[in-house]
Motif scaffolding. Structure first.
Motif, mmCIF file in Angstrom:
data_model
loop_
_atom_site.group_PDB
_atom_site.id
_atom_site.type_symbol
_atom_site.label_atom_id
_atom_site.label_comp_id
_atom_site.label_asym_id
_atom_site.label_seq_id
_atom_site.Cartn_x
_atom_site.Cartn_y
_atom_site.Cartn_z
ATOM 1 N N GLY A 4 19.584 20.762 -0.811
ATOM 2 C CA GLY A 4 20.375 20.437 -1.938
ATOM 3 C C GLY A 4 19.661 19.574 -2.923
ATOM 4 N N GLY A 5 20.110 18.679 -3.565
ATOM 5 C CA GLY A 5 19.587 17.784 -4.607
ATOM 6 C C GLY A 5 18.673 16.985 -3.929
ATOM 7 N N ASN A 6 19.269 15.627 -3.212
ATOM 8 C CA ASN A 6 18.410 14.950 -2.123
ATOM 9 C C ASN A 6 18.833 15.196 -0.849
ATOM 10 N N ASP A 7 17.737 15.213 0.016
ATOM 11 C CA ASP A 7 17.926 15.452 1.352
ATOM 12 C C ASP A 7 17.281 14.284 2.297
ATOM 13 N N ILE A 8 17.880 14.376 3.541
ATOM 14 C CA ILE A 8 16.895 13.306 4.222
ATOM 15 C C ILE A 8 15.978 14.073 5.132
ATOM 16 N N TRP A 9 14.686 13.392 5.288
ATOM 17 C CA TRP A 9 13.678 13.774 5.885
ATOM 18 C C TRP A 9 13.186 12.848 6.836
ATOM 19 N N VAL A 10 12.431 13.558 8.054
ATOM 20 C CA VAL A 10 11.746 12.611 8.924
ATOM 21 C C VAL A 10 10.231 13.080 9.324
ATOM 22 N N SER A 11 9.427 11.878 9.163
ATOM 23 C CA SER A 11 8.028 11.979 9.779
ATOM 24 C C SER A 11 7.681 11.342 10.941
ATOM 25 N N GLN A 12 6.887 11.954 11.818
ATOM 26 C CA GLN A 12 6.553 11.284 13.032
ATOM 27 C C GLN A 12 5.334 10.858 13.366
ATOM 28 N N ARG A 13 5.015 9.783 14.351
ATOM 29 C CA ARG A 13 3.692 9.610 14.653
ATOM 30 C C ARG A 13 3.530 9.423 16.255
ATOM 31 N N SER A 14 2.473 9.530 16.774
ATOM 32 C CA SER A 14 2.491 9.391 18.241
ATOM 33 C C SER A 14 2.291 7.810 18.617
ATOM 34 N N ASP A 23 -1.455 5.788 14.651
ATOM 35 C CA ASP A 23 -1.781 7.489 14.236
ATOM 36 C C ASP A 23 -1.066 7.520 12.888
ATOM 37 N N PRO A 24 -1.800 8.570 12.196
ATOM 38 C CA PRO A 24 -1.023 9.006 10.809
ATOM 39 C C PRO A 24 0.120 9.576 10.874
ATOM 40 N N TRP A 25 1.027 9.828 9.878
ATOM 41 C CA TRP A 25 2.150 10.293 9.783
ATOM 42 C C TRP A 25 2.042 11.752 9.813
ATOM 43 N N VAL A 34 0.883 -1.178 0.002
ATOM 44 C CA VAL A 34 -0.109 0.111 0.068
ATOM 45 C C VAL A 34 0.951 1.220 0.162
ATOM 46 N N ASN A 35 0.341 2.514 -0.676
ATOM 47 C CA ASN A 35 1.062 3.553 -0.945
ATOM 48 C C ASN A 35 0.953 4.157 0.519
ATOM 49 N N LEU A 36 1.984 4.968 1.048
ATOM 50 C CA LEU A 36 1.960 5.511 2.373
ATOM 51 C C LEU A 36 1.161 6.953 2.409
ATOM 52 N N GLY A 37 0.921 7.171 0.951
ATOM 53 C CA GLY A 37 -0.266 8.359 0.906
ATOM 54 C C GLY A 37 0.413 9.753 0.897
#
Length: 313
Positions: free
Chosen positions: A75-85, A89-91, A40-43
């Protein structure tokens, strides 16, 4: 093709076979049952119109790190972060790790030590040994996903004049020597990109990289992601016997001193006729995250999730 269902989308996989129509499914060549569910796609809370790839899930399952070329980065590609409780819960809206980690160059492919204090990632920033190097950043507090210290190069034991990427850390409790698996385009292996491993010395440095022949092929083999107990390893490859352009493969072994088995394709339930890559196995062994550019996503590469019942090994 993929269809979106609220936050998620399931993927049905078809291929055009000689003499058959588009409705001829790759399930014709698949095992009777896959242990993995349809991905499933994370949306749209995670995926964008740009490339979103190389997922890595924290040990508690509450932080999702990934690579993105979306606007708002350094820059070109970066590192990102998403959190959830909680895991239910949703991201949250993804946040860039900021200029301590990311630069005007490319940073991608984050992975972590078992205790989540150390991050390994790829970068083509100045100061490395080759086209792309593995870098290491530490943090004192695992509860703060943005508190990473200035990265340092993993050194000449790991990095070469070629491209060295996709590190996967194994604490290796059975043997007592931590290991770093990674992909490299250096000469000396059987293929274009091969799987290598480096052992950590007592002083914390990484020793000379050694080819892992049972995981390497004459084509491209990349981003070895090893399960925390060292008994299962996922990689992506365009070797023969796959479903699409690049596929996710898995290798297993009985103990940490045994050689790895010949990698097995995850089959058409997970893999598509397109690029399926950079798989990451969760600490509970039940969730596999990966990137794919199969139709039905939001951008170039999207993040997907597939699950299985808990293993009893």
């Amino acid at each position: 093709m993929r269809t979106h269902e609220s936050r998620f989308s399931a993927r049905a996989i078809f291929v055009l076979l000689p003499g058959l129509g588009l409705a001829a499914s790759l399930l014709l060549a698949a095992p009777p049952v896959s242990e993995w569910s349809p991905p499933v796609n994370l949306g749209p809370s995670i995926n964008s119109a740009f490339s979103d790839a190389a997922p890595a899930l924290s040990k508690d399952g509450l932080s999702l790190f990934f690579t993105s070329g979306r606007p708002g980065g350094m820059g070109g590609n970066d590192i990102w972060v998403s959190q959830r409780s909680s895991r239910e819960d949703p991201w949250s809206e993804p946040v860039n790790l900021g200029p301590t980690v990311n630069t005007a160059f490319n940073e991608d492919g984050a992975s972590f030590s078992r205790d989540m204090h150390t991050m390994y990632f790829n970068s083509d920033r100045p100061g490395g040994f080759g086209l792309r190097d593995i870098w290491i950043s530490e943090r004192a507090h695992t509860g703060d996903d943005l508190a990473w210290e200035e990265p340092v190069n993993a050194g000449p034991g790991v990095n070469s004049s070629a491209g060295d990427t996709g590190a996967g850390y194994l604490e290796n409790e059975d043997v007592g020597t931590p290991l770093l698996y990674f992909g490299s385009t250096r000469s000396g292996g059987p293929g274009l990109s091969d799987i290598y491993v480096s052992a950590q010395a007592a002083d914390g440095s990484w020793g000379p990289a050694v080819l892992v022949p049972e995981l390497s092929s004459p084509l491209d083999d990349q981003r070895p992601n090893v399960r925390f107990d060292g008994l299962e390893l996922f990689l992506f490859s365009n070797r023969p016997g796959g479903v699409g352009l690049t596929d996710v493969w898995v290798s297993t072994r009985e103990t940490n001193v045994d050689p790895w088995s010949a990698p097995v394709n995850l089959g058409p339930t997970v893999n598509s006729p397109f690029n399926d890559q950079q798989a990451f196995i969760s600490s509970d062994r039940e969730t596999l995250l990966f990137a794919s550019n199969a139709p039905g996503g939001f951008g170039n590469l999207d993040l997907y999730m597939t699950t299985r019942d808990k293993r009893h090994d």
